[in-house]
Design an enzyme around this catalytic site. Structure first.
Site, PDB file in Angstrom:
ATOM      1  N   CYS A  71       7.212  -2.924  -8.420  1.00  0.00           N
ATOM      2  CA  CYS A  71       7.294  -3.442  -9.786  1.00  0.00           C
ATOM      3  C   CYS A  71       6.012  -4.194 -10.176  1.00  0.00           C
ATOM      4  O   CYS A  71       5.624  -5.162  -9.525  1.00  0.00           O
ATOM      5  CB  CYS A  71       8.492  -4.381  -9.891  1.00  0.00           C
ATOM      6  SG  CYS A  71       8.614  -5.248 -11.467  1.00  0.00           S
ATOM      7  N   GLY A  98      15.364 -17.182  -8.923  1.00  0.00           N
ATOM      8  CA  GLY A  98      16.744 -17.282  -9.371  1.00  0.00           C
ATOM      9  C   GLY A  98      17.264 -18.693  -9.248  1.00  0.00           C
ATOM     10  O   GLY A  98      17.109 -19.318  -8.193  1.00  0.00           O
ATOM     11  N   ASN A 154      18.389  -7.886  -3.419  1.00  0.00           N
ATOM     12  CA  ASN A 154      17.460  -8.106  -4.525  1.00  0.00           C
ATOM     13  C   ASN A 154      17.227  -6.765  -5.194  1.00  0.00           C
ATOM     14  O   ASN A 154      16.748  -5.826  -4.563  1.00  0.00           O
ATOM     15  CB  ASN A 154      16.137  -8.681  -4.009  1.00  0.00           C
ATOM     16  CG  ASN A 154      15.108  -8.836  -5.118  1.00  0.00           C
ATOM     17  OD1 ASN A 154      15.450  -8.933  -6.282  1.00  0.00           O
ATOM     18  ND2 ASN A 154      13.838  -8.856  -4.740  1.00  0.00           N
ATOM     19  N   GLY A 155      17.564  -6.666  -6.459  1.00  0.00           N
ATOM     20  CA  GLY A 155      17.358  -5.417  -7.185  1.00  0.00           C
ATOM     21  C   GLY A 155      18.556  -5.063  -8.027  1.00  0.00           C
ATOM     22  O   GLY A 155      19.423  -5.900  -8.316  1.00  0.00           O
ATOM     23  N   TYR A 158       3.977 -11.613 -13.452  1.00  0.00           N
ATOM     24  CA  TYR A 158       4.751 -12.793 -13.802  1.00  0.00           C
ATOM     25  C   TYR A 158       5.611 -13.387 -12.690  1.00  0.00           C
ATOM     26  O   TYR A 158       5.610 -14.589 -12.468  1.00  0.00           O
ATOM     27  CB  TYR A 158       5.652 -12.450 -15.003  1.00  0.00           C
ATOM     28  CG  TYR A 158       6.626 -13.538 -15.361  1.00  0.00           C
ATOM     29  CD1 TYR A 158       6.169 -14.720 -15.938  1.00  0.00           C
ATOM     30  CD2 TYR A 158       7.975 -13.408 -15.101  1.00  0.00           C
ATOM     31  CE1 TYR A 158       7.051 -15.746 -16.255  1.00  0.00           C
ATOM     32  CE2 TYR A 158       8.870 -14.421 -15.420  1.00  0.00           C
ATOM     33  CZ  TYR A 158       8.399 -15.588 -15.996  1.00  0.00           C
ATOM     34  OH  TYR A 158       9.258 -16.589 -16.296  1.00  0.00           O
ATOM     35  N   CYS A 162      16.715 -11.956  -8.220  1.00  0.00           N
ATOM     36  CA  CYS A 162      16.976 -12.818  -7.072  1.00  0.00           C
ATOM     37  C   CYS A 162      15.891 -12.714  -6.012  1.00  0.00           C
ATOM     38  O   CYS A 162      14.939 -11.952  -6.133  1.00  0.00           O
ATOM     39  CB  CYS A 162      18.326 -12.471  -6.440  1.00  0.00           C
ATOM     40  SG  CYS A 162      18.523 -10.731  -6.074  1.00  0.00           S
TER      41      CYS A 162
END
Length: 468
Positions: free
Chosen positions: A246, A38, A112-113, A252, A12
């Site tokens: 990340c 998302g 988010n996560g 990406y 998200c």
């Protein structure tokens, strides 16, 4: 690659505003710019200083926030969310922000996560009498805050956050303040900006550009930022651990026009492509990238290799979400509907096809077939990241270990399965150095190496490795 087809999805994105008369409208535009993070659900909660009110639903930002819905959202503060369901699954009840009302006041959460100790915390809370209304791990924080014995809200939130393990970028809003928190490793991106006297917070800086906000800084790992009528206050709820943003944000997920931890995403991907050209020199006629996330790397590869870059693949941007389907048969049909090979570009040519990653291999096989059916004499696949061999536990849907094609197959095995004339992955060292870093450079590389920055709890491992 095509996130909705290939099975690699970010959970998200979050966006928040404090101190602006058109807070909901700004949040709408901010969420629209984060839609790539998302597409399954979205919501906005606003505060007018006295009450919290929300609108949410399953669907895209433009589908949920109609003109009538936006009329309901009046206030000078707002938080919003776009969701791709991983932990907890789908369903209206799991669409965020989650909004809770009690006699002592209201609370809204956007996350988010993914929490790796969510199940153990839920079990503990349920034995103490908590009743959960959703299957989302986000709700855990609301119960922890409510059960904290501290008198002040800031202390309750810090105490609750200290119990969480995993990746989280939280927006927490009451009637009178907005709190922003990032996990001690900084696994997810989160930035602070300003628009006049108003403050904005977003998962990616591209959202600031859309609403005309100015970037101030990134939220620090382990930081709780409190925004209210007195301004900004920064506190710590945890000692910052080793930073581990990340890596897939660069490879990406994030938009090319975003800056993550001071690094421009397009530039990072282009450098990855240049590194690939050095590590995988190929005698070819044309270079093409898989739209959209691989274009930057393809441009970098072509530039470094001295081979012309061409649009050998075209993405059909008007295929709806009907094709976001879980079955392999529909994935393959989805690829055919989403992409077309340009015969005039690839016919009779030796083609270098640049992509960002391979997850299951289904999409790569179909794209190679498309190019060869369009007349390409050779298709050499180069990937701007190392093989993904391990699941992600922090909010990215990389399926179970069994479904990751690189988990038990060699590069040569994968090459045969996708039908390419050659296949090369960027080295781990090359990927990190493409971002101007040495060593691990402060990145989470768990999906590539199997080394994770946090402890992974047994019930979480059981889910991801249950069929592996």
């Amino acid at each position: 690659m095509l996130a909705e087809i290939k099975g690699l999805n970010e959970e998200c994105g979050v966006f928040g505003v404090w101190g602006h008369p058109d807070a909901a409208q700004l949040t709408y535009y901010g969420l629209h710019s984060l839609q790539h993070r998302g597409q399954e659900g979205t919501g906005i909660v606003v505060s007018d200083g006295k009450t919290l009110k929300g609108v949410k639903g399953e669907g895209l930002v433009t589908e949920i926030f109609t003109s009538d819905a936006m009329k309901e959202l009046t206030g000078t503060a707002a938080i919003g969310h776009v969701r791709y369901a991983t932990a907890g699954g789908g369903g209206y009840e799991n669409v965020q922000p989650l909004l809770f009302h009690s006699q002592s006041g209201s609370l809204a959460l956007a996350h988010n996560g993914n929490l790796v100790n969510a199940n153990s915390l839920k079990h503990q809370l349920e034995t103490q009498g908590s009743i959960f209304q959703t299957s989302s791990d986000t709700e855990v924080l609301a119960h922890l805050i409510r059960r904290s014995g501290f008198a002040h809200m800031n202390d309750r939130v810090k105490n609750a956050l200290s119990m969480l393990k995993g990746a989280y970028a939280y927006l927490i809003m009451t009637e009178t303040e907005l709190m922003v928190a990032l996990d001690p490793h900084g696994l997810r991106p989160l930035s602070l900006g300003c628009l006049g006297d108003a403050y904005v917070v977003a998962s990616e800086t591209c959202a600031f550009d859309v609403v005309g906000a100015e970037y101030i800084r990134d939220i620090m790992p382990g930081e709780l930022l409190i925004i209210n009528e007195k301004g900004l206050t920064s506190e710590r709820f945890a000692v910052s651990s080793t930073k581990a943003i990340c890596m897939m944000e660069y490879v990406y997920f994030s938009r090319p026009d975003s800056n993550i931890q001071g690094i421009n995403v397009h530039t990072a991907r282009k450098n990855m492509g240049k590194r690939l050209a050095v590590e995988a020199p190929i005698d070819a006629d044309v270079v093409t990238g898989v739209p959209d996330s691989s274009i930057s790397a393809a441009i970098g590869y072509a530039e470094a290799a001295g081979i012309p870059y061409e649009m050998g693949l075209i993405k059909n941007k008007y295929v709806g979400r009907t094709f976001i389907q879980p079955s392999q048969a529909l994935r393959e049909q989805g690829v055919k509907m989403k992409l077309s090979a340009v015969r005039g570009v690839v016919e009779g040519k030796r083609v270098v096809m640049v992509d960002d990653s391979i997850v299951r291999g289904t999409t790569s096989r179909r794209i190679v077939t498309l190019l060869k059916e369009a007349g390409a004499t050779e298709v050499h696949v180069v990937i701007s990241s190392p093989p993904i061999k391990n699941p992600c536990f922090y909010g990215i849907d990389t399926a179970t270990r069994e479904e990751l094609i690189a988990s038990d197959k060699s590069v040569e095995d994968i090459r045969e399965l996708i039908g390419a004339d050659s296949l090369t992955f960027l080295s781990l060292d090359g990927m990190v150095k493409a971002l101007g870093q040495d060593g691990n450079g402060g990145f989470c590389l768990g999906c590539f190496t199997g080394n994770y920055p946090t402890e992974i709890y047994p019930d979480t491992l059981q889910y991801y490795y249950q069929r592996g």
